[in-house]
Design a protein around this motif. Structure first.
Motif, PDB file in Angstrom:
ATOM      1  N   ASP A 176       0.812  -1.226   0.000  1.00 39.14           N
ATOM      2  CA  ASP A 176       0.000   0.000   0.000  1.00 39.14           C
ATOM      3  C   ASP A 176       0.844   1.274   0.000  1.00 39.14           C
ATOM      4  OD1 ASP A 176       0.958   0.255   2.589  1.00 39.14           O
ATOM      5  OD2 ASP A 176      -1.004   0.104   3.549  1.00 39.14           O
ATOM      6  N   GLY A 177       2.192   1.133  -0.041  1.00 41.70           N
ATOM      7  CA  GLY A 177       3.077   2.286  -0.128  1.00 41.70           C
ATOM      8  C   GLY A 177       3.643   2.768   1.188  1.00 41.70           C
ATOM      9  N   THR A 178       3.359   2.089   2.275  1.00 40.20           N
ATOM     10  CA  THR A 178       3.918   2.463   3.574  1.00 40.20           C
ATOM     11  C   THR A 178       5.379   2.033   3.644  1.00 40.20           C
ATOM     12  OG1 THR A 178       1.749   2.127   4.600  1.00 40.20           O
ATOM     13  CG2 THR A 178       3.665   2.194   6.069  1.00 40.20           C
ATOM     14  N   GLN A 179       6.270   2.962   4.040  1.00 36.54           N
ATOM     15  CA  GLN A 179       7.678   2.602   4.122  1.00 36.54           C
ATOM     16  C   GLN A 179       7.892   1.637   5.279  1.00 36.54           C
ATOM     17  OE1 GLN A 179      10.570   5.776   4.431  1.00 36.54           O
ATOM     18  NE2 GLN A 179      12.180   4.416   3.688  1.00 36.54           N
ATOM     19  N   LEU A 180       8.577   0.518   4.991  1.00 42.54           N
ATOM     20  CA  LEU A 180       8.870  -0.505   5.987  1.00 42.54           C
ATOM     21  C   LEU A 180      10.250  -0.299   6.603  1.00 42.54           C
ATOM     22  CD1 LEU A 180       7.536  -3.572   3.979  1.00 42.54           C
ATOM     23  CD2 LEU A 180       6.370  -2.338   5.821  1.00 42.54           C
ATOM     24  N   TRP A 181      11.244   0.001   5.768  1.00 36.68           N
ATOM     25  CA  TRP A 181      12.595   0.237   6.245  1.00 36.68           C
ATOM     26  C   TRP A 181      13.429   0.900   5.162  1.00 36.68           C
ATOM     27  CZ3 TRP A 181      15.872  -2.269   3.007  1.00 36.68           C
ATOM     28  CH2 TRP A 181      15.471  -3.476   2.434  1.00 36.68           C
ATOM     29  N   GLN A 182      14.586   1.445   5.583  1.00 37.27           N
ATOM     30  CA  GLN A 182      15.546   2.013   4.644  1.00 37.27           C
ATOM     31  C   GLN A 182      16.952   1.752   5.178  1.00 37.27           C
ATOM     32  OE1 GLN A 182      16.207   6.405   4.051  1.00 37.27           O
ATOM     33  NE2 GLN A 182      15.456   5.876   1.996  1.00 37.27           N
ATOM     34  N   ARG A 183      17.845   1.338   4.314  1.00 35.46           N
ATOM     35  CA  ARG A 183      19.250   1.120   4.644  1.00 35.46           C
ATOM     36  C   ARG A 183      20.090   1.920   3.657  1.00 35.46           C
ATOM     37  NH1 ARG A 183      16.602  -0.841   8.024  1.00 35.46           N
ATOM     38  NH2 ARG A 183      16.529  -2.961   8.774  1.00 35.46           N
ATOM     39  N   PHE A 184      21.266   2.362   4.093  1.00 38.41           N
ATOM     40  CA  PHE A 184      22.127   3.079   3.165  1.00 38.41           C
ATOM     41  C   PHE A 184      23.587   2.728   3.400  1.00 38.41           C
ATOM     42  CE2 PHE A 184      22.014   5.864   6.804  1.00 38.41           C
ATOM     43  CZ  PHE A 184      23.283   6.429   6.862  1.00 38.41           C
ATOM     44  N   HIS A 185      24.372   2.957   2.346  1.00 35.50           N
ATOM     45  CA  HIS A 185      25.808   2.735   2.379  1.00 35.50           C
ATOM     46  C   HIS A 185      26.458   4.045   1.979  1.00 35.50           C
ATOM     47  CE1 HIS A 185      29.641   0.725   2.017  1.00 35.50           C
ATOM     48  NE2 HIS A 185      29.759   1.198   0.790  1.00 35.50           N
ATOM     49  N   THR A 186      27.310   4.591   2.834  1.00 30.53           N
ATOM     50  CA  THR A 186      27.953   5.874   2.589  1.00 30.53           C
ATOM     51  C   THR A 186      29.238   5.693   1.795  1.00 30.53           C
ATOM     52  OG1 THR A 186      27.085   6.665   4.693  1.00 30.53           O
ATOM     53  CG2 THR A 186      28.849   7.955   3.710  1.00 30.53           C
ATOM     54  N   GLY A 187      29.484   6.647   0.929  1.00 30.85           N
ATOM     55  CA  GLY A 187      30.751   6.657   0.188  1.00 30.85           C
ATOM     56  C   GLY A 187      30.836   5.623  -0.903  1.00 30.85           C
TER      57      GLY A 187
END
Length: 191
Positions: A176-187
């Motif tokens: 339904d478009g609800t954000q579940l999670w977000q991960r990121f990698h820097t550089g």
């Protein structure tokens, strides 16, 4: 040793640039072509015989073909109508979604729903459409999203990738478009 003639049983001469081809379960082949100001999506049968062509007015991204013969594609060229389009199996237009521009690839869910990223002005968006062309979800990511294909899981969850200022992001959304999670990698070095 295999005779080369048995490997290549036919050829089709397309004038101009040819986009990424895709094939359906019956061996029909679909691809975009560009010849100067003439742009079209072409369908060939498995024997290389042209079945139809659909004028697109601009170059297109990689098409997707559903099991019922519906073809989805987005436009990526400059000028003309920028839209995401669905064609009927006979090559006639089914519908256009005019809210999109620069759609390079599309992912189709098991329900026949197209999922794609695109640029809208300076912002990048994820769109999920119903098979009838109506908008189900429109999410704004900001920037760095439009060149990646969404991944659609069996339960309808969506995973998207973006690249912003040397950072790579993975974001997951429910059906339904609800954000579940977000991960990121820097550089990160490149996309």
């Amino acid at each position: 040793i295999t005779d080369i003639a048995t490997i290549s049983s036919w050829s089709f001469e397309a004038i101009g640039a040819v986009g990424q081809p895709v094939a359906d379960a019956d061996g029909n082949i679909y691809f975009g072509t560009t010849n100067g100001s003439s742009h079209q999506l072409i369908k060939l049968n498995k024997n290389g015989v042209k079945q139809w062509e659909y004028a697109t007015n601009v170059s297109i991204g990689t098409p997707a073909v559903l099991s019922d013969g519906t073809v989805y594609f987005g436009r990526i060229g400059a000028g003309g109508v920028l839209a995401f389009t669905a064609l009927n199996p006979d090559g006639s237009k089914k519908w256009d979604y005019n809210g999109a521009s620069t759609v390079k690839t599309v992912t189709v869910s098991s329900k026949g729903e197209p999922h794609f990223t695109f640029q809208s002005g300076v912002q990048d968006k994820l769109a999920v459409l119903s098979p009838d062309g109506s908008e189900k979800i429109s999410l704004i990511n900001g920037t760095g999203l439009s060149s990646f294909s969404p991944v659609v899981l069996e339960n309808g969850s969506i995973i998207i990738t973006s690249y912003v200022s040397g950072n790579q992001f993975l974001s997951a959304y429910s059906a339904d478009g609800t954000q579940l999670w977000q991960r990121f990698h820097t550089g990160a070095n490149g996309n």
